[in-house]
Design an enzyme around this catalytic site. Structure first.
Site, PDB file in Angstrom:
ATOM      1  N   HIS A  52      -0.306   2.534  -8.951  1.00 19.08           N
ATOM      2  CA  HIS A  52       0.094   1.146  -8.647  1.00 19.08           C
ATOM      3  C   HIS A  52      -0.685   0.665  -7.434  1.00 19.08           C
ATOM      4  O   HIS A  52      -1.297   1.473  -6.723  1.00 19.08           O
ATOM      5  CB  HIS A  52       1.606   1.076  -8.350  1.00 19.08           C
ATOM      6  CG  HIS A  52       1.998   1.824  -7.104  1.00 19.08           C
ATOM      7  ND1 HIS A  52       2.095   3.201  -7.063  1.00 19.08           N
ATOM      8  CD2 HIS A  52       2.273   1.399  -5.847  1.00 19.08           C
ATOM      9  CE1 HIS A  52       2.446   3.579  -5.849  1.00 19.08           C
ATOM     10  NE2 HIS A  52       2.550   2.508  -5.071  1.00 19.08           N
ATOM     11  N   ASP A  77       0.190  -1.710  -3.900  1.00 18.36           N
ATOM     12  CA  ASP A  77       1.341  -2.269  -3.192  1.00 18.36           C
ATOM     13  C   ASP A  77       1.151  -3.781  -3.098  1.00 18.36           C
ATOM     14  O   ASP A  77       0.020  -4.267  -3.033  1.00 18.36           O
ATOM     15  CB  ASP A  77       1.467  -1.654  -1.792  1.00 18.36           C
ATOM     16  CG  ASP A  77       1.866  -0.180  -1.850  1.00 18.36           C
ATOM     17  OD1 ASP A  77       2.170   0.320  -2.952  1.00 18.36           O
ATOM     18  OD2 ASP A  77       1.851   0.470  -0.791  1.00 18.36           O
ATOM     19  N   HIS A 136      -3.168   3.584  -6.081  1.00 15.84           N
ATOM     20  CA  HIS A 136      -2.843   4.927  -5.600  1.00 15.84           C
ATOM     21  C   HIS A 136      -1.667   5.492  -6.389  1.00 15.84           C
ATOM     22  O   HIS A 136      -0.964   4.753  -7.087  1.00 15.84           O
ATOM     23  CB  HIS A 136      -2.568   4.917  -4.094  1.00 15.84           C
ATOM     24  CG  HIS A 136      -1.502   3.954  -3.669  1.00 15.84           C
ATOM     25  ND1 HIS A 136      -1.701   2.589  -3.578  1.00 15.84           N
ATOM     26  CD2 HIS A 136      -0.204   4.146  -3.335  1.00 15.84           C
ATOM     27  CE1 HIS A 136      -0.597   2.002  -3.189  1.00 15.84           C
ATOM     28  NE2 HIS A 136       0.334   2.914  -3.033  1.00 15.84           N
ATOM     29  N   ARG A 145       7.723  17.555  -1.008  1.00 16.38           N
ATOM     30  CA  ARG A 145       6.876  16.662  -0.214  1.00 16.38           C
ATOM     31  C   ARG A 145       7.672  15.395   0.110  1.00 16.38           C
ATOM     32  O   ARG A 145       8.429  14.907  -0.724  1.00 16.38           O
ATOM     33  CB  ARG A 145       5.628  16.303  -1.028  1.00 16.38           C
ATOM     34  CG  ARG A 145       4.770  15.249  -0.399  1.00 16.38           C
ATOM     35  CD  ARG A 145       3.456  15.070  -1.167  1.00 16.38           C
ATOM     36  NE  ARG A 145       2.668  14.063  -0.505  1.00 16.38           N
ATOM     37  CZ  ARG A 145       2.691  12.770  -0.812  1.00 16.38           C
ATOM     38  NH1 ARG A 145       3.456  12.320  -1.790  1.00 16.38           N
ATOM     39  NH2 ARG A 145       1.948  11.921  -0.134  1.00 16.38           N
TER      40      ARG A 145
HETATM   41  O1  LIG Z   1       4.102   9.229  -1.507  1.00 20.97           O
HETATM   42  C1  LIG Z   1       2.984   8.723  -1.463  1.00 20.97           C
HETATM   43  O2  LIG Z   1       1.997   9.330  -1.049  1.00 20.97           O
HETATM   44  C2  LIG Z   1       2.774   7.312  -1.954  1.00 20.97           C
HETATM   45  C3  LIG Z   1       3.959   6.401  -1.755  1.00 20.97           C
HETATM   46  C4  LIG Z   1       3.692   5.009  -2.236  1.00 20.97           C
HETATM   47  O3  LIG Z   1       2.677   4.703  -2.772  1.00 20.97           O
HETATM   48  C5  LIG Z   1       4.702   3.952  -2.054  1.00 20.97           C
HETATM   49  O4  LIG Z   1       5.816   4.228  -1.546  1.00 20.97           O
HETATM   50  O5  LIG Z   1       4.395   2.785  -2.419  1.00 20.97           O
HETATM   51 FE   LIG Z   2       2.415   2.560  -2.915  1.00 23.57          FE
END
Ligand SMILES: O=C(O)CCC(=O)C(=O)O
Ligand SMILES: [Fe+2]
Length: 265
Positions: free
Chosen positions: A126, A128, A188, A198
């Site tokens: 996605h 942001d 990403h 994680r």
């Molecule tokens: O956990 C991650 O590395 C990415 C998190 C992410 O892309 C988000 O919260 O929008």
């Molecule tokens: Fe994100």
């Protein structure tokens, strides 16, 4: 689980505990859960721990948001300064993006170990919707960025290794709109692994929700007559909820049809 569900995110809301907010666009369940804080951390904490004193949690979340806001404001300003804008354009770009005006949500992500990581995705690909997202990831890698096709090869996913004390700056869709495509939002995703839990903390930040952001600078599109129309974060989120990865394209317009709102050159 009962405890978590006390703070469940309502179906029409932003804040609270739940699956990734992009889940509805994907048929497969993602191997993650998250907690979204928008506004005061105290409201959320009291739902989770009504009988406890959540001040430690609130203080940490508040301090994290305050510090992230300062960094985000500086990063956005540096990006704008790098664009060689006229003083007039700079002034317009700073409206709604100055540090004292920024608004944000804090997204706490958790990715438990996964027995079959090759068949699961922590968080699907996605972009942001933010201006910028500042991301902290714990010592376990998982974040991947989509590197566009270039002279070194076709488009590919690149892992961002965790570095102690480092924040990752992700350009969001609103930055792409504001800079007329000079800074592109980055696709990403987060992958999972078999052995390690994680966590990541994303500070997803943008202008005040109803501030209309209009592009500055010459469009970077290969078709020089294409640019973006002015849009508020609130309206853009509505588009994103409906169109997901087609939302940006939906506000692209021929440059000379933008009227007064988005004059850029
Ligand atoms: O956990 C991650 O590395 C990415 C998190 C992410 O892309 C988000 O919260 O929008
Ligand atoms: Fe994100």
């Amino acid at each position: 689980m009962d405890q978590k569900l006390k703070a469940a995110r309502p179906s029409n809301g932003i804040s609270g505990y739940g699956l990734a907010r992009i889940s509805c666009f994907f048929s497969k369940l993602m191997w993650s859960e998250g907690f979204t804080i928008s506004g005061s951390p105290l409201d959320h904490a009291l739902k989770l721990w009504p009988d406890a004193n959540p001040s430690r949690f609130c203080d940490v979340m508040q301090e994290c948001s305050d510090e992230m806001k300062q960094v985000a404001g500086r990063v956005v300003r540096l990006m704008l300064l790098s664009m060689g804008l006229t003083p007039e354009e700079m002034k317009r770009a700073e409206e709604g993006t100055r540090v004292d005006q920024l608004s944000a949500v804090l997204q706490l992500n958790s990715y438990p170990p996964c027995p079959d990581p090759n068949r699961a995705m922590g968080l699907a690909a996605h972009t942001d919707s933010s201006l910028v997202t500042l991301l902290f990831q714990s010592g376990t890698s998982g974040l991947q960025l989509l590197r566009r096709q270039d002279q070194h090869g076709p488009a590919r996913w690149v892992t961002v290794p965790p570095r102690p004390g480092a924040l990752i700056v992700l350009a969001g869709d609103l930055l792409q709109i504001l800079t007329n495509g000079r800074y592109k939002s980055v696709a990403h995703r987060a992958v999972v692994n078999r052995n390690h839990h994680r966590v990541s903390v994303a500070y997803i930040c943008g202008p005040p929700p109803h501030h209309k952001l209009s592009p500055v600078g010459k469009p970077a599109s290969p078709a020089p007559c294409l640019a973006y129309r002015a849009v508020s974060w609130a309206d853009y989120l509505g588009l994103k909820a409906e169109l997901f990865d087609k939302a940006l394209a939906s506000i692209m317009v021929a440059e000379d049809s933008r009227g007064d709102e988005g004059i850029c050159c």
